[in-house]
Design a protein around this motif. Structure first.
Motif, PDB file in Angstrom:
ATOM      1  N   GLU A 142       3.180   8.248  -4.916  1.00 34.64           N
ATOM      2  CA  GLU A 142       3.835   9.169  -3.394  1.00 34.64           C
ATOM      3  C   GLU A 142       3.986   7.912  -2.542  1.00 34.64           C
ATOM      4  N   LEU A 143       3.201   6.894  -2.579  1.00 36.44           N
ATOM      5  CA  LEU A 143       3.184   5.616  -1.845  1.00 36.44           C
ATOM      6  C   LEU A 143       4.258   4.828  -1.988  1.00 36.44           C
ATOM      7  N   SER A 144       4.339   4.312  -3.431  1.00 36.30           N
ATOM      8  CA  SER A 144       5.309   3.561  -4.610  1.00 36.30           C
ATOM      9  C   SER A 144       6.752   4.044  -4.625  1.00 36.30           C
ATOM     10  N   ARG A 145       6.757   5.773  -4.924  1.00 33.81           N
ATOM     11  CA  ARG A 145       8.212   6.227  -5.073  1.00 33.81           C
ATOM     12  C   ARG A 145       8.922   6.838  -3.770  1.00 33.81           C
ATOM     13  N   LYS A 146       8.064   7.336  -2.802  1.00 34.84           N
ATOM     14  CA  LYS A 146       8.803   8.212  -1.372  1.00 34.84           C
ATOM     15  C   LYS A 146       8.466   7.216  -0.729  1.00 34.84           C
ATOM     16  N   GLU A 147       7.557   5.935  -0.535  1.00 30.38           N
ATOM     17  CA  GLU A 147       7.471   4.627   1.095  1.00 30.38           C
ATOM     18  C   GLU A 147       7.641   3.423   0.647  1.00 30.38           C
ATOM     19  N   GLN A 148       8.403   3.614  -1.273  1.00 26.42           N
ATOM     20  CA  GLN A 148       8.875   2.352  -1.461  1.00 26.42           C
ATOM     21  C   GLN A 148       7.974   1.164  -1.375  1.00 26.42           C
ATOM     22  N   LEU A 149       6.449   1.452  -1.602  1.00 24.17           N
ATOM     23  CA  LEU A 149       5.694   0.057  -1.125  1.00 24.17           C
ATOM     24  C   LEU A 149       5.756  -0.361  -2.140  1.00 24.17           C
ATOM     25  N   SER A 150       5.363  -1.630  -2.240  1.00 20.50           N
ATOM     26  CA  SER A 150       4.467  -2.842  -3.539  1.00 20.50           C
ATOM     27  C   SER A 150       3.507  -1.973  -3.885  1.00 20.50           C
ATOM     28  N   HIS A 151       3.451  -2.910  -4.988  1.00 20.99           N
ATOM     29  CA  HIS A 151       2.412  -2.442  -6.070  1.00 20.99           C
ATOM     30  C   HIS A 151       1.278  -3.275  -4.995  1.00 20.99           C
ATOM     31  N   LYS A 152       1.454  -4.205  -3.934  1.00 23.01           N
ATOM     32  CA  LYS A 152       0.692  -5.312  -3.860  1.00 23.01           C
ATOM     33  C   LYS A 152       0.591  -4.177  -2.546  1.00 23.01           C
ATOM     34  N   GLU A 153       1.278  -3.941  -1.496  1.00 24.17           N
ATOM     35  CA  GLU A 153       1.413  -3.027  -0.577  1.00 24.17           C
ATOM     36  C   GLU A 153       0.568  -2.027  -0.277  1.00 24.17           C
ATOM     37  N   ILE A 154       0.203  -1.218  -1.356  1.00 24.73           N
ATOM     38  CA  ILE A 154      -0.885  -0.023  -1.739  1.00 24.73           C
ATOM     39  C   ILE A 154      -1.573  -0.601  -2.134  1.00 24.73           C
ATOM     40  N   LEU A 158      -4.812   0.751  -0.455  1.00 26.45           N
ATOM     41  CA  LEU A 158      -5.690   1.382  -0.675  1.00 26.45           C
ATOM     42  C   LEU A 158      -6.611   0.940  -0.914  1.00 26.45           C
ATOM     43  N   THR A 159      -7.019  -0.154  -0.690  1.00 27.87           N
ATOM     44  CA  THR A 159      -8.557  -0.830  -1.024  1.00 27.87           C
ATOM     45  C   THR A 159      -8.779  -0.724  -2.871  1.00 27.87           C
ATOM     46  N   LEU A 160      -7.671  -1.059  -3.483  1.00 34.51           N
ATOM     47  CA  LEU A 160      -7.931  -1.444  -4.962  1.00 34.51           C
ATOM     48  C   LEU A 160      -6.648  -2.535  -5.604  1.00 34.51           C
ATOM     49  N   SER A 161      -7.416  -2.675  -7.286  1.00 32.61           N
ATOM     50  CA  SER A 161      -6.873  -3.995  -7.261  1.00 32.61           C
ATOM     51  C   SER A 161      -5.378  -3.051  -7.678  1.00 32.61           C
ATOM     52  N   GLU A 162      -4.364  -4.564  -7.809  1.00 31.31           N
ATOM     53  CA  GLU A 162      -3.266  -3.788  -8.491  1.00 31.31           C
ATOM     54  C   GLU A 162      -2.818  -3.185 -10.048  1.00 31.31           C
ATOM     55  N   GLN A 163      -3.911  -4.206 -10.960  1.00 33.84           N
ATOM     56  CA  GLN A 163      -3.492  -3.934 -12.233  1.00 33.84           C
ATOM     57  C   GLN A 163      -4.240  -2.519 -12.324  1.00 33.84           C
ATOM     58  N   THR A 164      -5.217  -1.742 -11.001  1.00 33.30           N
ATOM     59  CA  THR A 164      -5.668   0.038 -11.256  1.00 33.30           C
ATOM     60  C   THR A 164      -4.291   0.662  -9.900  1.00 33.30           C
ATOM     61  N   VAL A 165      -3.508  -0.143  -9.135  1.00 37.62           N
ATOM     62  CA  VAL A 165      -1.571   0.461  -9.148  1.00 37.62           C
ATOM     63  C   VAL A 165      -1.508   0.987  -9.886  1.00 37.62           C
ATOM     64  N   ARG A 166      -1.385   0.021 -11.004  1.00 40.51           N
ATOM     65  CA  ARG A 166      -0.232  -0.266 -12.297  1.00 40.51           C
ATOM     66  C   ARG A 166      -0.251   0.773 -12.848  1.00 40.51           C
ATOM     67  N   LYS A 167      -1.951   1.094 -12.938  1.00 34.71           N
ATOM     68  CA  LYS A 167      -2.263   1.526 -13.986  1.00 34.71           C
ATOM     69  C   LYS A 167      -1.331   3.396 -13.868  1.00 34.71           C
ATOM     70  N   HIS A 168      -1.914   3.473 -12.630  1.00 33.34           N
ATOM     71  CA  HIS A 168      -1.754   5.032 -11.874  1.00 33.34           C
ATOM     72  C   HIS A 168      -0.198   4.827 -11.709  1.00 33.34           C
ATOM     73  N   VAL A 169       0.233   4.152 -11.507  1.00 30.17           N
ATOM     74  CA  VAL A 169       2.433   4.462 -11.553  1.00 30.17           C
ATOM     75  C   VAL A 169       2.289   5.199 -13.146  1.00 30.17           C
ATOM     76  N   GLN A 170       1.994   4.329 -14.260  1.00 36.57           N
ATOM     77  CA  GLN A 170       2.749   4.119 -15.557  1.00 36.57           C
ATOM     78  C   GLN A 170       1.803   5.990 -15.907  1.00 36.57           C
ATOM     79  N   HIS A 171       1.311   5.638 -15.324  1.00 34.00           N
ATOM     80  CA  HIS A 171       0.024   7.259 -15.804  1.00 34.00           C
ATOM     81  C   HIS A 171       1.237   8.587 -15.227  1.00 34.00           C
TER      82      HIS A 171
END
Length: 192
Positions: A142-154, A158-171
């Protein structure tokens, strides 16, 4: 005891056909990275490439008795992985054409009210599927699609790694593609 690493590909293929798990493991170890890198060149997506190679080896084991290998195992494996790549690409093209024709169908809709009803129902279906995602995946999506935040901003928020964010979005996209593909189809049929 057999030293599988010294056995030729042809012998491994014969052992595999007879159900030898050690031979299967040796084939996997010999070819998994080469096949993965071949799949990645085409797909440009590590997860997709990994899925393709994983499915190929799963089929290799389950259908081992009925498989007919050519003169060399590597030729068989490369052909099999290439066929899987082409299947995935053609499905993606079909899905893309399907969405384009769906868009054309909506654009040509004569009745504005009916159009709005359909659009609202489709939005509700999409929202419902997003809500059904695992909590952290949904939050990231939702942060990626609705708020249009970048993986880095997310990642920072959320105190996550960019790789984890990317995986969440892909899945999330993979899940929605499967679920909504079917729902869009059912939705169209029910309104004909």
């Amino acid at each position: 005891m057999l030293n599988y690493e010294t056995i030729s590909d042809n012998e491994l293929a014969e052992l595999l056909r007879s159900g030898d798990r050690g031979a299967f493991t040796e084939i996997y170890n010999r070819y998994k990275w080469l096949l993965h890198s071949h799949a990645f060149k085409w797909m440009q997506d590590r997860e997709e490439a990994k899925d393709i190679v994983h499915e190929l080896f799963a089929t290799l084991w389950t259908k081992r008795e009925s498989l007919s290998f050519p003169d060399n195992l590597s030729a068989y494996l490369y052909t099999a992985v290439r066929n899987r790549i082409f299947n995935v690409i053609s499905h993606q093209k079909v899905a893309s054409q399907y969405l384009n024709s769906l868009q054309a169908f909506i654009d040509e809709e004569q009745c504005a009210t009916d159009h709005l009803v359909r659009e609202k129902q489709m939005s509700l279906l999409i929202e419902k599927e997003i809500a059904a995602l695992p909590v952290k995946m949904r939050e990231v999506f939702e942060l990626s699609r609705k708020e249009q935040l970048s993986h880095k901003e997310i990642a920072t928020q959320l105190t996550l790694s960019e790789q984890t964010v990317r995986k969440h979005v892909q899945h999330a996209l993979k899940i929605l593609r499967v679920k909504l593909g079917l729902m869009v189809f059912l939705f169209l049929i029910s309104h004909h």
